[in-house]
Design a protein around this motif. Structure first.
Motif, PDB file in Angstrom:
ATOM      1  N   SER A  81       2.838   7.114   5.435  1.00 54.27           N
ATOM      2  CA  SER A  81       1.551   7.144   6.168  1.00 54.27           C
ATOM      3  C   SER A  81       0.451   6.717   5.606  1.00 54.27           C
ATOM      4  N   LEU A  82       0.191   6.974   4.150  1.00 53.26           N
ATOM      5  CA  LEU A  82      -0.719   6.403   3.462  1.00 53.26           C
ATOM      6  C   LEU A  82      -0.960   4.954   3.426  1.00 53.26           C
ATOM      7  N   LEU A  83       0.401   4.369   3.377  1.00 53.34           N
ATOM      8  CA  LEU A  83       0.187   2.985   3.200  1.00 53.34           C
ATOM      9  C   LEU A  83       0.204   2.108   4.601  1.00 53.34           C
ATOM     10  N   THR A  84       0.179   2.700   5.686  1.00 51.63           N
ATOM     11  CA  THR A  84      -0.149   2.133   6.968  1.00 51.63           C
ATOM     12  C   THR A  84      -1.520   1.313   6.944  1.00 51.63           C
ATOM     13  N   ASN A  85      -2.280   1.714   6.110  1.00 47.87           N
ATOM     14  CA  ASN A  85      -3.562   0.964   6.165  1.00 47.87           C
ATOM     15  C   ASN A  85      -3.783   0.719   4.609  1.00 47.87           C
ATOM     16  N   ALA A  86      -2.493   0.091   3.868  1.00 48.57           N
ATOM     17  CA  ALA A  86      -2.497  -0.069   2.689  1.00 48.57           C
ATOM     18  C   ALA A  86      -3.683  -0.853   2.095  1.00 48.57           C
ATOM     19  N   ASP A  87      -4.086  -1.802   2.431  1.00 46.08           N
ATOM     20  CA  ASP A  87      -5.074  -2.749   2.054  1.00 46.08           C
ATOM     21  C   ASP A  87      -6.384  -1.932   1.802  1.00 46.08           C
ATOM     22  N   THR A 116       3.029   2.918  -5.760  1.00 45.83           N
ATOM     23  CA  THR A 116       3.576   1.685  -6.102  1.00 45.83           C
ATOM     24  C   THR A 116       5.165   1.892  -6.536  1.00 45.83           C
ATOM     25  N   ARG A 117       5.609   3.128  -6.413  1.00 50.18           N
ATOM     26  CA  ARG A 117       6.996   3.221  -6.688  1.00 50.18           C
ATOM     27  C   ARG A 117       8.006   2.500  -6.277  1.00 50.18           C
ATOM     28  N   THR A 118       7.885   2.229  -4.927  1.00 50.02           N
ATOM     29  CA  THR A 118       8.616   1.182  -4.027  1.00 50.02           C
ATOM     30  C   THR A 118       8.342  -0.086  -4.458  1.00 50.02           C
ATOM     31  N   SER A 119       8.903  -0.904  -4.010  1.00 50.23           N
ATOM     32  CA  SER A 119       8.599  -2.315  -4.396  1.00 50.23           C
ATOM     33  C   SER A 119       7.672  -3.213  -3.542  1.00 50.23           C
ATOM     34  N   GLU A 120       6.980  -2.448  -2.463  1.00 47.15           N
ATOM     35  CA  GLU A 120       6.256  -2.928  -1.611  1.00 47.15           C
ATOM     36  C   GLU A 120       4.808  -3.005  -2.170  1.00 47.15           C
ATOM     37  N   HIS A 121       3.964  -3.831  -1.587  1.00 49.63           N
ATOM     38  CA  HIS A 121       2.507  -3.934  -1.741  1.00 49.63           C
ATOM     39  C   HIS A 121       2.114  -3.968  -3.226  1.00 49.63           C
ATOM     40  N   LEU A 122       3.111  -4.653  -4.066  1.00 47.40           N
ATOM     41  CA  LEU A 122       2.637  -4.514  -5.482  1.00 47.40           C
ATOM     42  C   LEU A 122       1.789  -5.528  -5.963  1.00 47.40           C
ATOM     43  N   GLU A 123       1.902  -6.720  -5.076  1.00 48.65           N
ATOM     44  CA  GLU A 123       1.319  -8.019  -5.453  1.00 48.65           C
ATOM     45  C   GLU A 123      -0.337  -7.713  -4.832  1.00 48.65           C
ATOM     46  N   SER A 154       3.719   0.051 -14.811  1.00 46.34           N
ATOM     47  CA  SER A 154       5.126   0.009 -15.234  1.00 46.34           C
ATOM     48  C   SER A 154       5.659  -0.339 -13.571  1.00 46.34           C
ATOM     49  N   ASN A 155       5.244   0.553 -12.585  1.00 42.75           N
ATOM     50  CA  ASN A 155       5.548   0.241 -11.165  1.00 42.75           C
ATOM     51  C   ASN A 155       5.114  -1.273 -10.754  1.00 42.75           C
ATOM     52  N   LEU A 156       3.888  -1.624 -11.031  1.00 38.44           N
ATOM     53  CA  LEU A 156       3.500  -3.046 -10.484  1.00 38.44           C
ATOM     54  C   LEU A 156       4.313  -3.984 -11.341  1.00 38.44           C
ATOM     55  N   SER A 157       4.959  -3.743 -12.384  1.00 35.22           N
ATOM     56  CA  SER A 157       5.627  -4.725 -12.992  1.00 35.22           C
ATOM     57  C   SER A 157       7.014  -5.075 -12.395  1.00 35.22           C
ATOM     58  N   GLN A 158       7.295  -4.100 -11.452  1.00 35.08           N
ATOM     59  CA  GLN A 158       8.520  -4.516 -10.891  1.00 35.08           C
ATOM     60  C   GLN A 158       8.466  -5.873 -10.227  1.00 35.08           C
ATOM     61  N   VAL A 161       6.052 -11.680  -9.871  1.00 34.61           N
ATOM     62  CA  VAL A 161       4.630 -12.137  -9.918  1.00 34.61           C
ATOM     63  C   VAL A 161       3.808 -11.306 -10.754  1.00 34.61           C
ATOM     64  N   VAL A 162       3.822 -10.052 -10.681  1.00 33.97           N
ATOM     65  CA  VAL A 162       2.702  -9.289 -11.604  1.00 33.97           C
ATOM     66  C   VAL A 162       3.218  -9.354 -12.963  1.00 33.97           C
TER      67      VAL A 162
END
Lengths: 347, 377
Positions: A81-87, A116-123, A154-158, A161-162
């Protein structure tokens, strides 16, 4: 049910009654502590409203809202839910982290690390901003220690690109995060940075650079794994300078997961033949030998054995330059994984 | 104009003419008034004089040396405060210094730059350059500390002075101030990346690590030594031996022959340096390692295996000698050759002095022995 949510939203929206607002928020906070409560309050309207309260003037409102969002973000549906408007949301969090006067910076770090635990929105997150704050101690003036930037990093470095941004040679940020491998104040931050470094070691084309005299990563990774064992002069001289003649009060990294990640990082660095040679030449083996005698944690023990297996084999036995070039049949992979699981449970 | 058709003079004519002209010149010179030439350089010192002349001098006058008047005049033109502004003066000294610097006369260059600084011309750029250049001259003379002070001073006038920054970094490296050297390297590298500075930085990091390693190693050596010493002293005190001083430093043998053989532990046995004295001939033997479970017999046998030079009558043989020690009460006590050193040292009457047990040896029933014993009692 919908009415309850609506009532809650009305209550916390009421600017004229700060007392009621805080009372309601505290109630929501206590709800958010249990799974059932979380199910109840994970409603988009309510969450959106709470997000807006992060910028409220009132300190208590701001802080309580942040704590509620920490709990929500730990819950998979809430995180979604929090990521529905991730940006927009990550922008708010980053702003709060970058603001040296923010009173909810720690909560923001925790929310961000959960998201950031999931691999989405990291970049979408600018890791360079995170890094500049990460390497400064006492950045925040309101007593927020920002230790949870470790897990964020650590999460972002999944993301590869990061990782390449962290490893950017011109920015020199990698060199600045390395000392935090020894960061005594917080196992959270230390674990985060070791996780990020371990992930960065998956970028094989950076291995030569990481191991050269400029970065000299090997002693950094080995030092936490070394204890106070005494070696004779010949053995000492073969070790990197930082590991020679360690004092009798030298202690190993206390966290088994961190020890594991350090071992995994070195294992990754063994991918290419020339680097395996370099790692062998620095007498890595005797540090691992002593660690193995001392290690009680099965997972770390396995990681240690995996690395030793590579180091004690001669290049003739290994027979190829790049270890990752090996194609392992699917059935064998399953078999090996089962063997590892058996090892871990067999104590 | 000569006539072209005039016949050329013969050789004889030419020689006669030459002789005539020479004669006329000699006569003229002889007719001149005899007056000595006084203004020139004396023949015996002409080289010295030539070197003083500013046109011919090979080296610059040392500071404080008396100057040739011509030189002084020239200098005044260049260095006179009435003829030049302070900036011109400072620049003149700078040029002077640079000239000497180019010719590797670093000491003279330093003097010139120092003169330039003394003017206090007030222009930070000129002062920074003078300091930087003096720093360079000092650097080439390996005066790294002075060079560092100058370059840091130059940086106060001109904080982004690249040459001064780089030299400061190198000076710090030379004097092993690695932390500071790394600091300067980082400033340089932040401005622009260059491989030389990166290499220097690497060397500094390595140097710092070496210093740290050496300190750790030294600490270990010290700790080990202390542990050994404590164990040794504890062992001695526990053995019940009477010492004149229970301090380790007082256990060091006083005689040079035994200085390197201070009491030490071999496993759990004490190994002592021991002196045998032979009052009859006023000589001594030094036994470097006498373990406390060795009996006297062993060592006597080795010593008397071959007769010593001083033993003219070859009387000193194991079966004929008697060992004594001098007790706390200055009395003389006999020692049986079958006894171990440890057993003798534990004797209540025995006091171990200066960490070196000593024993007196006579030929049994000899005149020397009886007179010695009589004298003592």
């Amino acid at each position: 049910m919908e009415n309850v949510i609506k009532d809650l939203i009305t209550l916390i929206s009421n600017d004229s009654r700060p007392d009621l607002r805080i009372l309601t928020l505290n109630n929501i906070l206590s709800f958010s502590g249990t799974t059932d409560g979380l199910k109840l309050i994970t409603q988009q309207d309510l969450i959106d409203k709470i997000i807006t309260l992060l910028s409220n003037k009132e300190r208590a409102i701001k802080k309580t809202s942040a704590l509620i969002l920490v709990n929500i973000s730990a819950y998979p549906d809430g995180s979604r839910s929090l990521l529905t408007n991730a940006d927009a949301f990550t922008k708010i969090l980053i702003e709060s982290i970058l603001d040296p006067n923010s009173e909810i910076a720690d909560s923001s770090c925790m929310i961000l690390s959960n998201l950031t635990r999931t691999s989405e929105h990291l970049e979408e997150i600018d890791v360079r901003q995170i890094l500049t704050v990460f390497v400064k101690t006492n950045y925040n003036t309101k007593g927020q220690n920002l230790y949870y930037l470790g897990p964020v990093l650590s999460n972002l470095s999944q993301s590869s690109v990061v990782r390449k941004q962290i490893l950017d040679k011109s920015e020199n940020m990698f060199m600045k995060i390395l000392p935090f491998v020894e960061f005594k104040d917080s196992v959270v931050k230390r674990g985060g940075v070791v996780g990020a470094i371990r992930n960065c070691c998956f970028e094989t084309e950076y291995h030569d650079w990481l191991l050269n005299a400029d970065i000299d990563i090997l002693p950094r990774l080995l030092l936490p794994l070394a204890g106070n064992e005494e070696f004779d002069d010949v053995e000492n001289d073969k070790l990197p300078l930082d590991l020679q003649y360690l004092p009798s009060d030298k202690e190993r990294e206390s966290d088994p997961d961190i020890r594991c990640m350090l071992l995994e990082a070195i294992t990754q660095l063994c991918t290419l033949r020339r680097n395996r040679k370099l790692i062998r030449d620095q007498n890595t083996y005797i540090i691992l030998r002593e660690l193995h005698k001392w290690e009680k944690d099965r997972k770390a023990l396995l990681a240690c054995e995996n690395l030793v297996d590579i180091l004690i084999r001669t290049e003739e036995e290994i027979g190829r330059d790049n270890l990752q070039d090996t194609d392992i049949p699917e059935d064998l992979v399953t078999k090996f994984e089962q063997m590892d699981r058996d090892f871990l449970h067999d104590s | 104009m000569e006539n072209s058709d005039k016949s050329p003079i013969t050789n004889e004519q030419r020689l006669a003419l030459a002789a005539k002209l020479d004669k006329e010149l000699d006569d003229f010179i002889d007719s001149l008034e005899k007056r000595p030439y006084t203004e020139g350089w004396p023949e015996d010192r002409w080289q010295e004089e030539m070197e003083k002349h500013p046109f011919f001098m090979k080296k610059l006058p040392e500071a404080g040396e008396e100057l040739n008047p011509l030189m002084e005049g020239l200098q005044q033109l260049k260095y006179d405060p009435n003829e030049n502004t302070p900036e011109e003066l400072a620049n003149a000294y700078k040029e002077d210094g640079n000239f000497n610097f180019k010719h590797k006369n670093y000491r003279l260059a330093i003097i010139a730059y120092t003169e330039g600084l003394k003017i206090k011309c007030g222009n930070p750029n000129i002062d920074a350059t003078l300091l930087n250049n003096r720093s360079a001259a000092n650097y080439f003379l390996k005066n790294y500390r002075s060079a560092l002070i100058d370059s840091e001073w130059a940086l106060k006038y001109k904080p982004d002075y690249d040459k001064a920054l780089i030299r400061a970094a190198y000076c710090c490296f030379e004097i092993k101030q690695y932390e500071k050297a790394i600091h300067y390297c980082d400033i340089i590298l932040k401005k622009n990346f260059d491989t030389q500075t990166t290499e220097l930085r690497c060397k500094c990091v390595r140097g710092r690590k070496e210093l740290e390693r050496n300190a750790r190693k030294q600490k270990k050596v010290d700790e080990e030594k202390t542990t050994k010493e404590v164990a040794l002293l504890g062992r001695i005190l526990n053995s019940g031996i009477n010492l004149d001083s229970a301090k380790l430093e007082n256990l060091k043998p006083q005689v040079p022959e035994l200085a390197d053989h201070m009491v030490h532990l071999n496993e759990d046995k004490l190994v002592w340096p021991v002196i045998f004295t032979y009052p009859e001939y006023r000589v001594m033997d030094f036994i470097q390692e006498f373990q406390d479970d060795d009996c006297f017999y062993m060592h006597l046998e080795r010593i008397f295996e071959v007769a010593a030079d001083w033993d003219i009558d070859k009387k000193y043989v194991v079966k004929d000698v008697q060992v004594y020690f001098e007790g706390r009460d200055n009395q003389i006590y006999p020692v049986h050759a079958d006894q171990t050193l440890g057993a003798v040292l534990m004797n209540r009457g025995y006091v171990l002095k200066a960490g070196t047990p000593s024993f007196i040896i006579f030929v049994r029933n000899s005149v020397a022995e009886s007179s010695f014993l009589k004298h003592r009692s």
